[in-house]
Design an enzyme around this catalytic site. Structure first.
Site, PDB file in Angstrom:
ATOM      1  N   GLU A  97       0.833  -1.208   0.000  1.00 41.07           N
ATOM      2  CA  GLU A  97       0.000   0.000   0.000  1.00 41.07           C
ATOM      3  C   GLU A  97       0.867   1.256   0.000  1.00 41.07           C
ATOM      4  OE1 GLU A  97      -2.108   0.978   3.838  1.00 41.07           O
ATOM      5  OE2 GLU A  97      -1.456  -1.055   4.298  1.00 41.07           O
ATOM      6  N   LYS A 129       2.593   4.696   1.097  1.00 38.43           N
ATOM      7  CA  LYS A 129       2.998   5.223   2.415  1.00 38.43           C
ATOM      8  C   LYS A 129       2.655   6.706   2.440  1.00 38.43           C
ATOM      9  CE  LYS A 129       6.726   5.318   5.732  1.00 38.43           C
ATOM     10  NZ  LYS A 129       6.441   6.679   6.161  1.00 38.43           N
ATOM     11  N   ASP A 182       2.258  10.563   3.560  1.00 36.38           N
ATOM     12  CA  ASP A 182       3.126  11.519   4.235  1.00 36.38           C
ATOM     13  C   ASP A 182       2.270  12.307   5.224  1.00 36.38           C
ATOM     14  OD1 ASP A 182       5.418  12.769   4.819  1.00 36.38           O
ATOM     15  OD2 ASP A 182       5.554  13.941   2.960  1.00 36.38           O
ATOM     16  N   TYR A 188      -3.972   1.356   8.709  1.00 32.29           N
ATOM     17  CA  TYR A 188      -3.090   0.365   8.090  1.00 32.29           C
ATOM     18  C   TYR A 188      -2.593  -0.732   9.023  1.00 32.29           C
ATOM     19  CZ  TYR A 188       0.624   3.376  10.023  1.00 32.29           C
ATOM     20  OH  TYR A 188       1.415   4.111  10.846  1.00 32.29           O
ATOM     21  N   LYS A 206      10.975   3.668  -0.358  1.00 32.07           N
ATOM     22  CA  LYS A 206      10.798   5.119  -0.493  1.00 32.07           C
ATOM     23  C   LYS A 206      10.958   5.583  -1.940  1.00 32.07           C
ATOM     24  CE  LYS A 206      10.216   7.076   3.446  1.00 32.07           C
ATOM     25  NZ  LYS A 206      11.192   7.702   4.121  1.00 32.07           N
ATOM     26  N   CYS A 242      19.150  42.696 -22.872  1.00 27.93           N
ATOM     27  CA  CYS A 242      18.921  41.271 -23.117  1.00 27.93           C
ATOM     28  C   CYS A 242      20.258  40.520 -23.126  1.00 27.93           C
ATOM     29  CB  CYS A 242      18.210  41.101 -24.459  1.00 27.93           C
ATOM     30  SG  CYS A 242      18.115  39.374 -24.976  1.00 27.93           S
ATOM     31  N   CYS A 291      20.984  39.306 -26.921  1.00 27.40           N
ATOM     32  CA  CYS A 291      21.206  40.176 -28.091  1.00 27.40           C
ATOM     33  C   CYS A 291      21.611  41.591 -27.711  1.00 27.40           C
ATOM     34  CB  CYS A 291      19.955  40.204 -28.962  1.00 27.40           C
ATOM     35  SG  CYS A 291      18.567  41.048 -28.195  1.00 27.40           S
ATOM     36  N   CYS A 300      12.575  40.962 -23.696  1.00 27.91           N
ATOM     37  CA  CYS A 300      13.479  41.570 -24.662  1.00 27.91           C
ATOM     38  C   CYS A 300      12.607  42.092 -25.798  1.00 27.91           C
ATOM     39  CB  CYS A 300      14.459  40.516 -25.178  1.00 27.91           C
ATOM     40  SG  CYS A 300      15.256  40.966 -26.718  1.00 27.91           S
ATOM     41  N   CYS A 305      16.505  38.962 -32.077  1.00 26.10           N
ATOM     42  CA  CYS A 305      17.188  38.318 -30.946  1.00 26.10           C
ATOM     43  C   CYS A 305      17.321  36.818 -31.254  1.00 26.10           C
ATOM     44  CB  CYS A 305      16.366  38.537 -29.679  1.00 26.10           C
ATOM     45  SG  CYS A 305      16.969  37.604 -28.269  1.00 26.10           S
TER      46      CYS A 305
HETATM   47  O1  I6G Z   1       4.737   4.430   9.524  1.00 23.72           O
HETATM   48  C1  I6G Z   1       4.043   3.523   8.856  1.00 23.72           C
HETATM   49  C2  I6G Z   1       3.377   3.865   7.715  1.00 23.72           C
HETATM   50  C3  I6G Z   1       2.646   2.924   7.021  1.00 23.72           C
HETATM   51  C4  I6G Z   1       4.000   2.201   9.345  1.00 23.72           C
HETATM   52  C5  I6G Z   1       3.254   1.239   8.639  1.00 23.72           C
HETATM   53  C6  I6G Z   1       2.578   1.624   7.456  1.00 23.72           C
HETATM   54  O2  I6G Z   1       1.894   0.683   6.830  1.00 23.72           O
HETATM   55  C7  I6G Z   1       1.221   1.041   5.654  1.00 23.72           C
HETATM   56  N1  I6G Z   1       3.213  -0.022   9.080  1.00 23.72           N
HETATM   57  C8  I6G Z   1       3.871  -0.352  10.187  1.00 23.72           C
HETATM   58  C9  I6G Z   1       3.816  -1.751  10.651  1.00 23.72           C
HETATM   59  C10 I6G Z   1       4.602   0.588  10.894  1.00 23.72           C
HETATM   60  N2  I6G Z   1       4.668   1.857  10.487  1.00 23.72           N
HETATM   61  C11 I6G Z   1       5.345   0.232  12.090  1.00 23.72           C
END
Ligand code: I6G
Length: 673
Positions: free
Chosen positions: A114, A116, A118, A226, A315, A409, A412, A427, A433
């Site tokens: 899946e 991750k 932010d 998750y 990542k 410019c 030119c 310009c 030019c």
């Molecule tokens: O920090 C995390 C983001 C996403 C996670 C994670 C995750 O699973 C989609 N899963 C685990 C088991 C842990 N941190 C520890």
């Protein structure tokens, strides 16, 4: 207590919870907002009149806590660990090898994969199905009690629904702010003259740590679940993926992109897929997470230091990096626009090494206060040109001087003008030019314009630098010797380029208009102009600003630019020279492409499906005989040519008494003439 009243209150709560689930969890609302608001108002009214009926998990009680001075500490019964990272295919392979070695599995392993997110890791505890606590991760062993804030997040149910909900169930997931929610919030901040948030993650973090839950409630926070902490009793399926599906049944939200993949190849494909999708998603992600799908195997694998051995975060290349500005240069574009460009200490960002980043214009340079030698944050997202996001002011060296727009410019030496109220400096030299000549020619030859294959940037740079081409029309006078004399151009490439130049002499008028590079005229406007003026360039050139504004999507500024372009004698002469070579395939001007004038003065409309050729082919043949072909029937139409399944145009012809010709009659008109 009146039992019918209690029944109604229960009914309203159940209905609102169901709508919340559809809206916030499934992202699939089933009723209009007005209906939802009506139910909510009724429930609030009944609860206000009968306070004994108020329950903590009522949908009316999301914002119920008072502001606090600080958050209480929460001990995590099951630690909230971190994840190991993989930054390359090799590190991913190493993870999979470690898993299989430890489990002594030679065959493939199934992983739950899946995105991750932010955002911020959060724990949400349910007891007897009721939300009783929300906590931040903190140091993994203890975090902060943010229950009142978590309660305000609409995708987190205050109580779980469905069967077999465990007595105690702790869910882990990521709280985040969607990209559009973030934009909306910043728009509001700008309106109210408040400070904007830097990015969705900071906005989510700031919102979740508000001491007043009423403020958190105003922020568009969401959560994807998750993972798990405490589960008692564990009635959940053995496979992680199936566990996540069970969470959905209890009313919790899980990322819709979760998948089971097989072995390391499956992980790699998933990574590529999500990387491609990344910019289209409405939430920011920084990688994907793979977890061994079988939780029995997960237990067998256990943990190393503070991370599970059964999971890894793969990542994505960072989209933002820090680097230094070596210099600021000024580039001149095809319209003469002068763009400041930061020359950077090369830095690997968004998957490539970046050494230039745009600063857009002088307003941006001044707003961001970028100076030579500054440490800056550079961003490269998707295929977008890298840009300087901001300066790290704390690292500025003493005496760093401001960037100034050059007086002349850089290409030119001609004058630069910056019109009051416009951010862009230009310009003024136009085609004198060389940078503007190169830009104009590159645009003219580009795929969506005249599509001259082989006439790329490097060839064009040489043609201009060696004074072999001074204007667009001169490419039609190039010969094989001249072309094959260019660097990296053999005889064969020269022949191919000449063939491509020859081919470009036949294009629809809209492509030609776009290729001219008139300011503010993109592909859509060029098509609209060509259609509106019946594919007649003379009519477009003669049109006044008012006429031009009757073209769809052409406003006063675009109309002014078009009129200005065609008013210039230089441009008129250029077009005259180009017309000596180019034939538009859809022109209605007899002199543009007619081989004879047999049908001159006649105006036809084609409708329905023709059996022997396409409508475009038929139009081409009619035009070659001097006729005009238009898209709408009027009393000026000579005849409508109706193929199979002709519709409203045929009806209109009949209404106006315009003659209707069959395909047979059309063939009689156009053959052997
Ligand atoms: O920090 C995390 C983001 C996403 C996670 C994670 C995750 O699973 C989609 N899963 C685990 C088991 C842990 N941190 C520890």
């Amino acid at each position: 207590m009146n039992s019918s009243l209690e029944k109604r209150v229960d009914q309203l709560r159940a209905q609102i919870r169901a709508y919340d689930y559809q809206y916030y969890v499934l992202d699939d609302p089933t009723v209009p907002d007005a209906e939802y608001d009506r139910l909510m108002r009724e429930l609030i009214e009944l609860e206000t009149q009968n306070p004994v009926l108020i329950r903590d998990d009522s949908p009316t009680q999301r914002v119920s806590g008072a502001p606090v001075d600080s958050f209480k500490e929460v001990q995590h019964e099951v630690p909230m660990l971190s994840l190991g990272n993989a930054f390359s295919r090799e590190e991913l392979d190493a993870f999979d090898n470690r898993v299989r070695d430890r489990l002594n599995i030679q065959s493939s392993v199934s992983y739950n994969a899946e995105p991750k997110l932010d955002g911020l890791a959060v724990s949400v505890l349910y007891e007897k199905g009721q939300l009783v606590r929300g906590a931040t991760r903190g140091d993994g062993h203890s975090g902060e009690d943010i229950t009142e804030n978590v309660r305000t997040i609409r995708s987190i149910p205050l109580r779980l629904t469905g069967k077999n909900v465990p007595e105690r169930l702790e869910i882990r997931g990521e709280v985040f702010m969607s990209k559009h929610g973030f934009e909306r919030m910043n728009e509001l901040a700008r309106k109210n003259d408040e400070k904007e948030f830097v990015n969705p993650r900071n906005a989510a973090a700031g919102s979740l740590r508000q001491l007043d839950p009423r403020l958190t409630a105003k922020r568009p926070l969401e959560m994807f679940c998750y993972g798990f902490g405490v589960i008692f009793e564990d009635v959940l399926p053995v496979e992680h993926y199936a566990r996540l599906q069970q969470l959905k049944k209890w009313g919790l939200r899980v990322c819709p992109l979760v998948e089971v993949v097989t072995d390391v190849e499956g992980c790699w494909k998933y990574y590529q897929k999500i990387l491609q999708l990344r910019d289209q998603l409405d939430y920011e992600i920084d990688g994907v997470v793979y977890k061994v799908n079988d939780t029995v195997l997960q237990q067998e694998l256990g943990f190393v230091s503070r991370a599970p051995r059964w999971a890894v975060a793969h990542k994505f290349p960072a989209q933002e990096e820090i680097t230094q500005v070596r210099e600021v240069d000024f580039q001149v574009g095809r319209t003469g626009a002068i763009t400041p460009v930061a020359k950077l200490e090369p830095v690997f960002v968004g998957g490539v090494t970046v050494s230039n980043a745009t600063l857009h214009n002088m307003d941006e340079v001044e707003r961001k206060d970028v100076r030579k030698g500054d440490t800056v944050i550079v961003r490269r997202a998707g295929d977008v040109i890298p840009e300087v996001v901001k300066v790290v002011k704390e690292r500025r060296k003493k005496g760093a001087r401001k960037i100034k727009l050059p007086k002349v410019c850089p290409e030119c030496g001609n004058e630069i003008s910056r019109i009051e109220g416009e951010a862009v400096a230009r310009c003024v030299a136009g085609f004198s030019c060389p940078a503007q000549r190169k830009g104009a020619l590159k645009h003219y030859a580009s795929r969506n314009a005249m599509d001259i294959e082989g006439l790329g940037d490097k060839v064009i740079d040489q043609l201009i630098d060696r004074n072999l081409v001074a204007n667009l029309d001169e490419i039609y006078r190039l010969d094989k010797d001249t072309i094959s004399g260019l660097d990296r151009m053999g005889d064969k490439s020269a022949e191919n380029l000449l063939a491509a130049i020859e081919k470009s002499k036949q294009v629809p008028l809209a492509k030609f208009i776009f290729a001219l590079g008139i300011r503010e005229v993109g592909e859509a406007t060029a098509i609209a102009l060509s259609d509106h003026f019946n594919h007649d360039l003379d009519a477009i050139m003669a049109a006044g600003e008012d006429d031009l504004q009757s073209v769809p999507d052409v406003g006063p500024i675009v109309a002014k630019r078009i009129a200005q372009y065609f008013a210039s004698n230089n441009n008129k002469r250029l077009i005259k020279r180009l017309r000596a070579d180019i034939r538009w395939t859809d022109s209605n001007v007899a002199s543009d492409n007619a081989a004879s004038d047999l049908l001159a003065g006649n105006v036809y409309v084609l409708t329905g499906t023709l059996a022997s050729m396409s409508r475009e082919q038929a139009a081409g043949k009619l035009r070659a005989l001097g006729a005009k072909v238009t898209g709408s029937v009027s009393k000026n139409t000579t005849a409508v040519i109706a193929g199979d399944k002709a519709g409203s145009k045929l009806q209109k012809a009949e209404k106006l008494g315009v003659p209707v010709l069959s395909e047979q009659e059309l063939l009689g008109l156009i053959t052997e003439k």
